[in-house]
Write a protein that holds these residues in place. Structure first.
Motif, PDB file in Angstrom:
ATOM      1  N   PRO A  49       0.817  -1.214   0.000  1.00  0.00           N
ATOM      2  CA  PRO A  49       0.000   0.000   0.000  1.00  0.00           C
ATOM      3  C   PRO A  49       0.856   1.272   0.000  1.00  0.00           C
ATOM      4  O   PRO A  49       0.539   2.231  -0.711  1.00  0.00           O
ATOM      5  CB  PRO A  49      -0.806  -0.116   1.299  1.00  0.00           C
ATOM      6  N   ALA A  50       1.935   1.268   0.778  1.00  0.00           N
ATOM      7  CA  ALA A  50       2.771   2.474   0.840  1.00  0.00           C
ATOM      8  C   ALA A  50       3.330   2.818  -0.548  1.00  0.00           C
ATOM      9  O   ALA A  50       3.377   3.985  -0.938  1.00  0.00           O
ATOM     10  CB  ALA A  50       3.905   2.280   1.841  1.00  0.00           C
ATOM     11  N   VAL A 110       0.553   4.300  -2.722  1.00  0.00           N
ATOM     12  CA  VAL A 110       0.305   5.692  -2.353  1.00  0.00           C
ATOM     13  C   VAL A 110       1.357   6.588  -3.008  1.00  0.00           C
ATOM     14  O   VAL A 110       1.039   7.628  -3.584  1.00  0.00           O
ATOM     15  CB  VAL A 110       0.318   5.870  -0.815  1.00  0.00           C
ATOM     16  N   ARG A 111       2.616   6.166  -2.941  1.00  0.00           N
ATOM     17  CA  ARG A 111       3.679   6.967  -3.558  1.00  0.00           C
ATOM     18  C   ARG A 111       3.531   7.043  -5.075  1.00  0.00           C
ATOM     19  O   ARG A 111       3.998   7.993  -5.705  1.00  0.00           O
ATOM     20  CB  ARG A 111       5.059   6.380  -3.206  1.00  0.00           C
ATOM     21  N   LEU A 163      -2.495  15.497   8.612  1.00  0.00           N
ATOM     22  CA  LEU A 163      -1.027  15.472   8.554  1.00  0.00           C
ATOM     23  C   LEU A 163      -0.500  14.052   8.345  1.00  0.00           C
ATOM     24  O   LEU A 163       0.487  13.859   7.631  1.00  0.00           O
ATOM     25  CB  LEU A 163      -0.432  16.074   9.830  1.00  0.00           C
ATOM     26  N   VAL A 164      -1.158  13.052   8.929  1.00  0.00           N
ATOM     27  CA  VAL A 164      -0.737  11.670   8.657  1.00  0.00           C
ATOM     28  C   VAL A 164      -0.935  11.382   7.171  1.00  0.00           C
ATOM     29  O   VAL A 164      -0.103  10.743   6.536  1.00  0.00           O
ATOM     30  CB  VAL A 164      -1.505  10.647   9.524  1.00  0.00           C
ATOM     31  N   GLY A 165      -2.033  11.887   6.606  1.00  0.00           N
ATOM     32  CA  GLY A 165      -2.255  11.740   5.165  1.00  0.00           C
ATOM     33  C   GLY A 165      -1.098  12.308   4.355  1.00  0.00           C
ATOM     34  O   GLY A 165      -0.814  11.850   3.256  1.00  0.00           O
ATOM     35  N   GLY A 166      -0.418  13.309   4.922  1.00  0.00           N
ATOM     36  CA  GLY A 166       0.707  13.931   4.223  1.00  0.00           C
ATOM     37  C   GLY A 166       2.031  13.242   4.474  1.00  0.00           C
ATOM     38  O   GLY A 166       3.086  13.800   4.166  1.00  0.00           O
ATOM     39  N   TYR A 167       1.987  12.034   5.011  1.00  0.00           N
ATOM     40  CA  TYR A 167       3.216  11.308   5.373  1.00  0.00           C
ATOM     41  C   TYR A 167       4.172  11.156   4.186  1.00  0.00           C
ATOM     42  O   TYR A 167       5.387  11.276   4.333  1.00  0.00           O
ATOM     43  CB  TYR A 167       2.830   9.926   5.909  1.00  0.00           C
ATOM     44  N   THR A 168       3.618  10.884   2.999  1.00  0.00           N
ATOM     45  CA  THR A 168       4.506  10.691   1.839  1.00  0.00           C
ATOM     46  C   THR A 168       4.758  11.992   1.082  1.00  0.00           C
ATOM     47  O   THR A 168       5.868  12.232   0.633  1.00  0.00           O
ATOM     48  CB  THR A 168       3.918   9.656   0.858  1.00  0.00           C
ATOM     49  N   ARG A 193       5.362  15.148   1.702  1.00  0.00           N
ATOM     50  CA  ARG A 193       5.687  16.110   2.755  1.00  0.00           C
ATOM     51  C   ARG A 193       5.906  17.525   2.248  1.00  0.00           C
ATOM     52  O   ARG A 193       5.595  18.497   2.923  1.00  0.00           O
ATOM     53  CB  ARG A 193       6.912  15.650   3.542  1.00  0.00           C
ATOM     54  N   ILE A 206       2.575  19.581   1.881  1.00  0.00           N
ATOM     55  CA  ILE A 206       1.633  19.616   2.999  1.00  0.00           C
ATOM     56  C   ILE A 206       0.896  20.950   3.119  1.00  0.00           C
ATOM     57  O   ILE A 206      -0.336  20.979   3.202  1.00  0.00           O
ATOM     58  CB  ILE A 206       2.345  19.244   4.320  1.00  0.00           C
ATOM     59  N   ARG A 208      -7.980  13.528   3.858  1.00  0.00           N
ATOM     60  CA  ARG A 208      -6.745  12.800   4.147  1.00  0.00           C
ATOM     61  C   ARG A 208      -6.195  12.153   2.877  1.00  0.00           C
ATOM     62  O   ARG A 208      -4.984  12.144   2.643  1.00  0.00           O
ATOM     63  CB  ARG A 208      -7.006  11.733   5.209  1.00  0.00           C
ATOM     64  N   THR A 265      -2.283  13.030   0.110  1.00  0.00           N
ATOM     65  CA  THR A 265      -1.220  12.229  -0.498  1.00  0.00           C
ATOM     66  C   THR A 265      -0.836  12.756  -1.886  1.00  0.00           C
ATOM     67  O   THR A 265      -0.027  12.138  -2.566  1.00  0.00           O
ATOM     68  CB  THR A 265      -1.639  10.745  -0.628  1.00  0.00           C
ATOM     69  N   SER A 299      -2.408   5.805   4.139  1.00  0.00           N
ATOM     70  CA  SER A 299      -1.770   7.110   4.155  1.00  0.00           C
ATOM     71  C   SER A 299      -0.303   7.012   3.736  1.00  0.00           C
ATOM     72  O   SER A 299       0.434   7.998   3.807  1.00  0.00           O
ATOM     73  CB  SER A 299      -1.849   7.714   5.566  1.00  0.00           C
ATOM     74  N   GLY A 300       0.115   5.828   3.326  1.00  0.00           N
ATOM     75  CA  GLY A 300       1.485   5.656   2.861  1.00  0.00           C
ATOM     76  C   GLY A 300       2.452   5.233   3.956  1.00  0.00           C
ATOM     77  O   GLY A 300       3.654   5.184   3.744  1.00  0.00           O
TER      78      GLY A 300
END
Ligand SMILES: Nc1ncnc2c1ncn2[C@@H]1O[C@H](COP(=O)(O)OP(=O)(O)OP(=O)(O)O)[C@@H](O)[C@H]1O
Ligand SMILES: [Mg+2]
Lengths: 234, 283
Positions: A71-72, A75-76, A99-104, A106, A109, A146, A150, B176-177
């Motif tokens: 999944p990660a 998302v990327r 902000l967690v949604g913006g983990y990748t 960044r 954001i 959220r 991404t 969320s990645g």
């Protein structure tokens, strides 16, 4: 141009098979809907695209093979997902959820938060509130927000209207349309709410117990008599 | 009275530091790491070996303890938790066995005679009728600083928020990645490091012995069960309840009661409030 291409996709939960050789494609800038009753496999299809289910078949995002990716990684690659039942972080504030949604993504954001606040002004007012205490409609907005954090090229939305009042449903429809028209975002929606799907989507696919039954424009499907009897009760 | 207040505050700060690494693992991975007390022991003995056997500077001893703790945490995650797919019962049995094995290893390397750590900081401080060693004062202040830093790390950094996110909703975190497996590993490393540093302070407060892993483990379990949560603030509150209860019972009733009330509290809470005082398991 095709953004997402799915060919003969099957999905398995242990021994149980939930999708049977499903094929569909989503063009860049399109809004596509998948409709079907409970248990048809809509959420399984969405989870499969995200790499959360065991699959066979082929899935390509802008020509790149994405089957078997985590999944990660998906998302990327540019897929944002607002899943069924939202799966928010209940004891975090609205802002922290975003902000967690913006983990990748960044670097994006600040811009993405501003965009989400512009789409859903109520989320700015509620920035410091824990999402456990939000209304169903607000939760759905955080979920879509959220996913937008991404920086997606493709947005997956699973049953965004479930349990919501007509007014909120109309608001969400308007926001999704706006995202598509103004930002050119490609959107794939799973819905039981046929009217919602028909109103937004250029192409509609009908899933039935894991099989793709029929696909077409809303007009074409409306003209199909048997389908009309089964899904629209007319 | 002042004595009880001061001793209670000092002990509770240390207890909070002891418990936090354990509650983090519980809230993120939903497993009890019964080898957690062994991190304290590894940290204490590593410090002892570096600072007192090898006569190296104390900060190097502390850094070595932290490093060993983090390494032990990562190793446990890779070699036990991941292969067992975080199955709680299997993880709990394996980690308990591991703790006993580590104890045997410590006896083998250092023999089973208790060892006294020199104070990390010398001197005493007199307030009212009470005397406080700088050593325990340092331990408490350090605990507060570490907990404060951890609080900010979890709230204000991407990785910290991802740790919270995984503890609340794994699917939500994944879409969320965030890679939940990686976050779990990072949490085990942090937990091991926190346990090891707590072990240095704990050993300097009591002494080093191959059975020293048991009582901190009971404190940590009590905090999770009484608090029912992994939040840092909640851990602080419950650590103070337990710390004060212990000081009051040992000074006013009998010194032999150390630990007894903590264990009784675990049972009472399990029976009366199965979900703990706060009733949630997220960080
Ligand atoms: N985690 C799972 N384990 C086992 N089977 C599952 C799992 N998730 C879904 N299924 C099965 O897969 C099939 C399709 O379910 P899915 O959730 O994709 O349907 P859906 O179209 O999204 O339905 P709904 O409209 O109710 O959300 C169902 O038969 C369901 O029981
Ligand atoms: Mg569904």
């Amino acid at each position: 141009m095709t953004l997402l291409e799915i060919e003969r996709l099957s999905a398995f939960y242990g021994r149980a098979q939930s999708l049977h050789e499903v094929s569909l494609s989503v063009g860049k800038g399109e809004v596509v809907a998948v409709i079907g009753t409970n248990g048809a496999g809509k959420s399984t299809l969405m989870d499969s695209i995200m790499g959360m289910v065991t699959n066979t078949g082929a899935m390509r995002l802008e020509g790149q093979d994405i089957i078997g990716r985590s999944p990660a990684e998906i998302v990327r690659h540019g897929v944002g997902y607002a899943p069924e039942r939202a799966h928010l972080f209940p004891f975090m504030t609205v802002e922290d959820n975003l902000l967690v949604g913006g983990y990748t993504a960044r670097e994006d954001i600040d811009r993405n938060i501003a965009h989400v606040h512009e789409l859903f002004p109520v989320l700015k007012e509620r920035a410091r509130q824990e999402t456990a205490t939000l209304s169903g409609g607000e939760r759905q907005m955080v979920s879509i927000g959220r996913a937008l954090m991404t920086s997606p090229r493709l947005l997956l939305v699973d049953e965004p209207t479930i349990g919501l009042s007509p007014k909120v449903v109309a608001e969400i429809a308007a926001t999704l349309r706006r995202l598509n028209e103004e930002s050119g975002l490609t959107i794939l929606i799973a819905e039981q709410n046929i009217n919602f799907a028909m109103e937004l989507a250029g192409t509609v696919h009908v899933l039935e117990t894991g099989h793709m039954r029929i696909s077409g424009t809303p007009q074409e499907l409306m003209a199909d008599e048997e389908l009309n009897r089964a899904y629209f009760g007319t | 009275m002042t004595q009880i207040l001061i001793q209670g505050l000092l002990l509770s700060g240390l207890y909070a530091l002891i418990a936090i690494g354990f509650t983090m693992i519980f809230s993120v991975g939903r497993v009890l790491n019964l080898a957690y007390g062994a991190y304290l022991m590894l940290g204490g003995y590593t410090y002892f070996w570096v600072a007192q056997t090898m006569h190296m500077p104390k900060p190097i001893g502390i850094a070595a303890a932290i490093g060993i703790g983090a390494l032990a945490g990562v190793a446990m995650h890779r070699l036990i938790v991941r292969p067992l797919h975080s199955d709680p019962v299997a993880v709990e049995i394996s980690t308990l066995i591991l703790a006993v094995i580590i104890q045997a290893g410590i006896v083998l390397v250092f023999n089973d005679a208790p060892k006294v750590l020199h104070p990390i900081v010398d001197g005493v401080w007199r307030v009212g009728g009470a005397t406080v060693t700088f050593n325990i004062l340092t331990a408490t202040v350090a605990s507060w600083v570490i907990l404060f830093a951890l609080y900010h790390f979890v709230r204000k950094t991407h990785v910290g928020r991802a740790i919270s996110a995984v503890s609340m909703d794994i699917k939500g975190a994944a879409l969320s990645g965030v890679n939940p497996d990686r976050i779990n590993m990072i949490t085990w490393a942090i937990s091991g490091a926190l346990g090891a540093i707590a072990g240095v302070f704990f050993a300097s407060y009591t002494q080093l012995s191959p059975s020293m892993w048991v009582s901190p483990l009971i404190i940590a379990v009590a905090v999770v069960i009484v608090g029912g949560i992994g939040s840092i603030i909640g851990t602080l509150i419950v650590a103070h309840i337990i710390g004060f209860m212990e000081i009051i019972s040992t000074t006013l009733i009998a010194a032999e009661l150390r630990g007894v009330f903590t264990m009784l509290l675990i049972i009472v809470v399990l029976v009366l409030l199965p979900r703990g005082l706060f009733g949630r398991g997220e960080l």
